[in-house]
Write a protein that holds these residues in place. Sequence first.
Motif, PDB file in Angstrom:
ATOM      1  N   VAL A   1      39.284 165.663  38.890  1.00  0.00           N
ATOM      2  CA  VAL A   1      39.910 166.401  39.978  1.00  0.00           C
ATOM      3  C   VAL A   1      38.852 166.684  41.038  1.00  0.00           C
ATOM      4  O   VAL A   1      37.701 166.982  40.715  1.00  0.00           O
ATOM      5  CB  VAL A   1      40.588 167.712  39.495  1.00  0.00           C
ATOM      6  N   LYS A   2      39.250 166.529  42.282  1.00  0.00           N
ATOM      7  CA  LYS A   2      38.365 166.818  43.413  1.00  0.00           C
ATOM      8  C   LYS A   2      39.144 167.691  44.383  1.00  0.00           C
ATOM      9  O   LYS A   2      40.306 167.396  44.696  1.00  0.00           O
ATOM     10  CB  LYS A   2      37.943 165.523  44.095  1.00  0.00           C
ATOM     11  N   PHE A   3      38.511 168.763  44.846  1.00  0.00           N
ATOM     12  CA  PHE A   3      39.174 169.645  45.803  1.00  0.00           C
ATOM     13  C   PHE A   3      38.283 169.877  47.014  1.00  0.00           C
ATOM     14  O   PHE A   3      37.064 169.710  46.956  1.00  0.00           O
ATOM     15  CB  PHE A   3      39.570 170.977  45.155  1.00  0.00           C
ATOM     16  N   VAL A   4      38.932 170.274  48.095  1.00  0.00           N
ATOM     17  CA  VAL A   4      38.232 170.629  49.323  1.00  0.00           C
ATOM     18  C   VAL A   4      38.733 171.997  49.757  1.00  0.00           C
ATOM     19  O   VAL A   4      39.935 172.277  49.693  1.00  0.00           O
ATOM     20  CB  VAL A   4      38.484 169.588  50.443  1.00  0.00           C
ATOM     21  N   GLY A   5      37.796 172.834  50.187  1.00  0.00           N
ATOM     22  CA  GLY A   5      38.137 174.130  50.749  1.00  0.00           C
ATOM     23  C   GLY A   5      37.578 174.215  52.155  1.00  0.00           C
ATOM     24  O   GLY A   5      36.417 173.867  52.387  1.00  0.00           O
ATOM     25  N   LYS A   6      38.423 174.654  53.093  1.00  0.00           N
ATOM     26  CA  LYS A   6      38.009 174.708  54.502  1.00  0.00           C
ATOM     27  C   LYS A   6      38.271 176.092  55.078  1.00  0.00           C
ATOM     28  O   LYS A   6      39.293 176.703  54.800  1.00  0.00           O
ATOM     29  CB  LYS A   6      38.802 173.688  55.325  1.00  0.00           C
ATOM     30  N   SER A   7      37.313 176.530  55.891  1.00  0.00           N
ATOM     31  CA  SER A   7      37.480 177.780  56.625  1.00  0.00           C
ATOM     32  C   SER A   7      36.588 177.738  57.856  1.00  0.00           C
ATOM     33  O   SER A   7      35.823 176.792  58.048  1.00  0.00           O
ATOM     34  CB  SER A   7      37.109 178.978  55.751  1.00  0.00           C
TER      35      SER A   7
ATOM     36  N   GLY B   1      34.433 170.321  45.761  1.00  0.00           N
ATOM     37  CA  GLY B   1      34.116 170.408  44.343  1.00  0.00           C
ATOM     38  C   GLY B   1      34.738 169.239  43.617  1.00  0.00           C
ATOM     39  O   GLY B   1      35.876 168.856  43.897  1.00  0.00           O
ATOM     40  N   GLU B   2      33.972 168.679  42.709  1.00  0.00           N
ATOM     41  CA  GLU B   2      34.457 167.521  41.959  1.00  0.00           C
ATOM     42  C   GLU B   2      34.126 167.752  40.489  1.00  0.00           C
ATOM     43  O   GLU B   2      33.004 168.107  40.144  1.00  0.00           O
ATOM     44  CB  GLU B   2      33.764 166.276  42.483  1.00  0.00           C
ATOM     45  N   HIS B   3      35.131 167.560  39.628  1.00  0.00           N
ATOM     46  CA  HIS B   3      34.972 167.776  38.199  1.00  0.00           C
ATOM     47  C   HIS B   3      35.447 166.531  37.457  1.00  0.00           C
ATOM     48  O   HIS B   3      36.580 166.083  37.669  1.00  0.00           O
ATOM     49  CB  HIS B   3      35.789 168.973  37.728  1.00  0.00           C
ATOM     50  N   THR B   4      34.592 165.992  36.594  1.00  0.00           N
ATOM     51  CA  THR B   4      34.940 164.818  35.797  1.00  0.00           C
ATOM     52  C   THR B   4      34.770 165.166  34.329  1.00  0.00           C
ATOM     53  O   THR B   4      33.688 165.603  33.909  1.00  0.00           O
ATOM     54  CB  THR B   4      34.048 163.614  36.169  1.00  0.00           C
TER      55      THR B   4
ATOM     56  N   VAL C   1      39.660 180.782  52.803  1.00  0.00           N
ATOM     57  CA  VAL C   1      39.313 179.394  52.535  1.00  0.00           C
ATOM     58  C   VAL C   1      40.548 178.700  51.964  1.00  0.00           C
ATOM     59  O   VAL C   1      41.014 179.051  50.877  1.00  0.00           O
ATOM     60  CB  VAL C   1      38.132 179.280  51.546  1.00  0.00           C
ATOM     61  N   GLU C   2      41.075 177.740  52.714  1.00  0.00           N
ATOM     62  CA  GLU C   2      42.254 176.978  52.277  1.00  0.00           C
ATOM     63  C   GLU C   2      41.780 175.820  51.418  1.00  0.00           C
ATOM     64  O   GLU C   2      41.035 174.958  51.887  1.00  0.00           O
ATOM     65  CB  GLU C   2      43.025 176.453  53.494  1.00  0.00           C
ATOM     66  N   THR C   3      42.183 175.799  50.149  1.00  0.00           N
ATOM     67  CA  THR C   3      41.741 174.751  49.236  1.00  0.00           C
ATOM     68  C   THR C   3      42.917 173.893  48.788  1.00  0.00           C
ATOM     69  O   THR C   3      44.038 174.377  48.655  1.00  0.00           O
ATOM     70  CB  THR C   3      41.045 175.327  47.987  1.00  0.00           C
ATOM     71  N   SER C   4      42.624 172.636  48.565  1.00  0.00           N
ATOM     72  CA  SER C   4      43.640 171.738  48.013  1.00  0.00           C
ATOM     73  C   SER C   4      42.956 170.604  47.266  1.00  0.00           C
ATOM     74  O   SER C   4      41.847 170.195  47.610  1.00  0.00           O
ATOM     75  CB  SER C   4      44.557 171.191  49.106  1.00  0.00           C
ATOM     76  N   ASP C   5      43.641 170.141  46.230  1.00  0.00           N
ATOM     77  CA  ASP C   5      43.152 168.987  45.491  1.00  0.00           C
ATOM     78  C   ASP C   5      43.388 167.750  46.336  1.00  0.00           C
ATOM     79  O   ASP C   5      44.499 167.545  46.845  1.00  0.00           O
ATOM     80  CB  ASP C   5      43.882 168.841  44.153  1.00  0.00           C
TER      81      ASP C   5
ATOM     82  N   ASP D   1      48.152 174.157  46.098  1.00  0.00           N
ATOM     83  CA  ASP D   1      47.062 174.555  46.992  1.00  0.00           C
ATOM     84  C   ASP D   1      46.765 176.041  46.798  1.00  0.00           C
ATOM     85  O   ASP D   1      47.635 176.821  46.429  1.00  0.00           O
ATOM     86  CB  ASP D   1      47.430 174.292  48.452  1.00  0.00           C
ATOM     87  N   ALA D   2      45.526 176.418  47.057  1.00  0.00           N
ATOM     88  CA  ALA D   2      45.122 177.810  46.890  1.00  0.00           C
ATOM     89  C   ALA D   2      44.460 178.316  48.166  1.00  0.00           C
ATOM     90  O   ALA D   2      43.796 177.557  48.872  1.00  0.00           O
ATOM     91  CB  ALA D   2      44.153 177.936  45.719  1.00  0.00           C
ATOM     92  N   THR D   3      44.647 179.576  48.431  1.00  0.00           N
ATOM     93  CA  THR D   3      43.925 180.266  49.490  1.00  0.00           C
ATOM     94  C   THR D   3      42.999 181.263  48.826  1.00  0.00           C
ATOM     95  O   THR D   3      43.458 182.171  48.131  1.00  0.00           O
ATOM     96  CB  THR D   3      44.893 180.989  50.447  1.00  0.00           C
ATOM     97  N   TRP D   4      41.696 181.032  49.001  1.00  0.00           N
ATOM     98  CA  TRP D   4      40.692 181.954  48.467  1.00  0.00           C
ATOM     99  C   TRP D   4      40.298 182.926  49.563  1.00  0.00           C
ATOM    100  O   TRP D   4      40.117 182.544  50.716  1.00  0.00           O
ATOM    101  CB  TRP D   4      39.434 181.213  48.055  1.00  0.00           C
TER     102      TRP D   4
END
Length: 143
Positions: free
Chosen positions: A77-83, A90-93, A64-68, A46-49
């Motif tokens: 891969v799909k991630f969500v960031g919340k704040s 974000g979704e990447h294929t 912004v707390e992000t996690s796959d 997980d990442a904190t932006w």
Amino acid sequence: MTVRVRRVFEFDAPAEAVWDFISDPSKRADSISVVERYEIDEESGDATWHVRLPIPFVKSTARVETSDIARDPPRHVKFVGKSSVLRVTGEHTVEAIEGGARLVNEFVVDGRVPGVERFFERNLDAELENLERALRQAVESDA
């Protein structure tokens, strides 16, 4: 209001190289200009932006707390960031194509304070260009 963007990039590089870049939360964060700094939890990934948006009502960086939330290596891969300021998905294929790889990018940004959607309506294309440029530099120079 919600901002939605879908962009497709093609690379003269193997799909695995594109996956190695796009599945790495630090490489994704490094590519986005409004991410002033970030931390990665080594265990969870997980990442904190810390995002700086040049809009009224947001005087400092937004955390912004992000996690796959979905991962299907080496394809998706799909991630969500919340704040308190925004929610981003974000979704990447990654798809192998003749002579390289295709990357399908989909982003949805929901603002939680006035001005967030307007900022991303004007700037999301430029941020995706930053991502494409960083990815192209990383994978095509190695190809």
